[in-house]
Design a protein around this motif. Sequence first.
Motif, short mmCIF file in Angstrom:
data_model
loop_
_atom_site.label_atom_id
_atom_site.label_comp_id
_atom_site.label_asym_id
_atom_site.label_seq_id
_atom_site.Cartn_x
_atom_site.Cartn_y
_atom_site.Cartn_z
N LYS A 46 0.84 -1.18 0.00
CA LYS A 46 0.00 0.00 0.00
C LYS A 46 0.88 1.24 0.00
O LYS A 46 1.91 1.29 0.66
N LEU A 47 0.44 2.21 -0.75
CA LEU A 47 1.13 3.49 -0.79
C LEU A 47 0.55 4.35 0.33
O LEU A 47 -0.39 5.09 0.13
N ASP A 48 1.13 4.22 1.52
CA ASP A 48 0.55 4.92 2.66
C ASP A 48 1.41 6.07 3.17
O ASP A 48 0.99 6.79 4.06
N LYS A 49 2.57 6.27 2.61
CA LYS A 49 3.42 7.38 3.03
C LYS A 49 3.25 8.53 2.06
O LYS A 49 3.24 8.35 0.84
N VAL A 50 3.12 9.72 2.58
CA VAL A 50 2.92 10.92 1.77
C VAL A 50 4.12 11.84 1.96
O VAL A 50 4.54 12.11 3.09
N ILE A 51 4.66 12.30 0.84
CA ILE A 51 5.75 13.25 0.86
C ILE A 51 5.29 14.48 0.09
O ILE A 51 4.85 14.36 -1.06
N SER A 52 5.39 15.62 0.69
CA SER A 52 5.02 16.84 -0.03
C SER A 52 6.29 17.65 -0.28
O SER A 52 7.16 17.75 0.60
N ILE A 53 6.39 18.20 -1.46
CA ILE A 53 7.56 19.00 -1.81
C ILE A 53 7.08 20.33 -2.38
O ILE A 53 5.95 20.46 -2.86
N ARG A 54 7.96 21.29 -2.35
CA ARG A 54 7.65 22.60 -2.91
C ARG A 54 8.53 22.79 -4.14
O ARG A 54 9.68 22.39 -4.18
N MET A 55 7.92 23.40 -5.16
CA MET A 55 8.66 23.70 -6.38
C MET A 55 8.09 24.95 -7.00
O MET A 55 6.95 25.34 -6.70
N THR A 76 2.48 8.73 -9.96
CA THR A 76 3.05 7.48 -10.49
C THR A 76 4.27 7.77 -11.35
O THR A 76 5.28 7.07 -11.28
N TYR A 77 4.16 8.81 -12.17
CA TYR A 77 5.29 9.19 -13.02
C TYR A 77 6.50 9.58 -12.17
O TYR A 77 7.62 9.12 -12.42
N ILE A 78 6.27 10.39 -11.13
CA ILE A 78 7.38 10.81 -10.26
C ILE A 78 8.01 9.61 -9.57
O ILE A 78 9.23 9.49 -9.48
N ARG A 79 7.17 8.67 -9.10
CA ARG A 79 7.69 7.48 -8.42
C ARG A 79 8.53 6.64 -9.37
O ARG A 79 9.60 6.14 -9.01
N ASN A 80 8.07 6.47 -10.61
CA ASN A 80 8.82 5.68 -11.59
C ASN A 80 10.15 6.35 -11.93
O ASN A 80 11.17 5.68 -12.08
N VAL A 81 10.14 7.66 -12.08
CA VAL A 81 11.38 8.37 -12.39
C VAL A 81 12.33 8.32 -11.21
O VAL A 81 13.53 8.10 -11.36
N GLU A 86 11.67 1.65 -15.74
CA GLU A 86 11.53 1.92 -17.16
C GLU A 86 10.10 2.30 -17.49
O GLU A 86 9.16 1.71 -16.98
N LEU A 87 9.95 3.28 -18.35
CA LEU A 87 8.63 3.71 -18.79
C LEU A 87 8.38 3.13 -20.17
O LEU A 87 8.67 3.74 -21.18
N LYS A 88 7.86 1.90 -20.22
CA LYS A 88 7.62 1.19 -21.49
C LYS A 88 6.14 1.23 -21.84
O LYS A 88 5.55 0.21 -22.13
N ILE A 89 5.55 2.39 -21.82
CA ILE A 89 4.12 2.46 -22.05
C ILE A 89 3.80 2.45 -23.53
O ILE A 89 2.86 1.82 -23.97
N ASN A 90 4.59 3.11 -24.34
CA ASN A 90 4.33 3.17 -25.78
C ASN A 90 4.60 1.82 -26.46
O ASN A 90 4.17 1.61 -27.58
N GLU A 91 5.28 0.94 -25.78
CA GLU A 91 5.59 -0.38 -26.33
C GLU A 91 4.32 -1.18 -26.60
O GLU A 91 4.22 -1.92 -27.57
#
Length: 149
Positions: A46-55, A76-81, A86-91
């Motif tokens: 489970k994704l139960d930890k929350v991290i907040s950042i400022r940008m 999800t994109y940030i977690r994968n990066v 690997e981001l193999k979605i277009n495959e």
Amino acid sequence: MGKDFLQEFVEQAAKENAENIAQEKRKKHFQELGRKGGVKTKQNEKLDKVISIRMTNSEYEILVQKQEKYPLKLSTYIRNVLFEKELKINEFQTDEVLLQYGSHFKKISNLLRNREWNVFENKKEILLRIENLIELIHQYLYSKIQKNE
């Protein structure tokens, strides 16, 4: 006679109690296995930890532009990066196109088998080539699935 009755009553009560306990254990066992006694469900982390950042706004816009290339949520994109996955979605889009081609070729071969298409002299050769092509598409897709496993 009173002792025999009492002894039989105690034995019968003990037997019924043991049956009830066994039935409850069985019920709990199947509840533990899952619904209707099936296989245990996989426990996802489970994704139960929350991290907040400022940008800054510009950083956020750059991040959103990069994320829009993929059909993923921003988190999800940030977690994968972050974890360098690997981001193999277009495959999978090429796989869908190949599956569509395969189904179209099957439809064409079914049409060629009808009586209306007896005009072609090389109908059997065309059917063989189409079937070979469909087989190659399936072999490619199945080999790709086996590599991923």
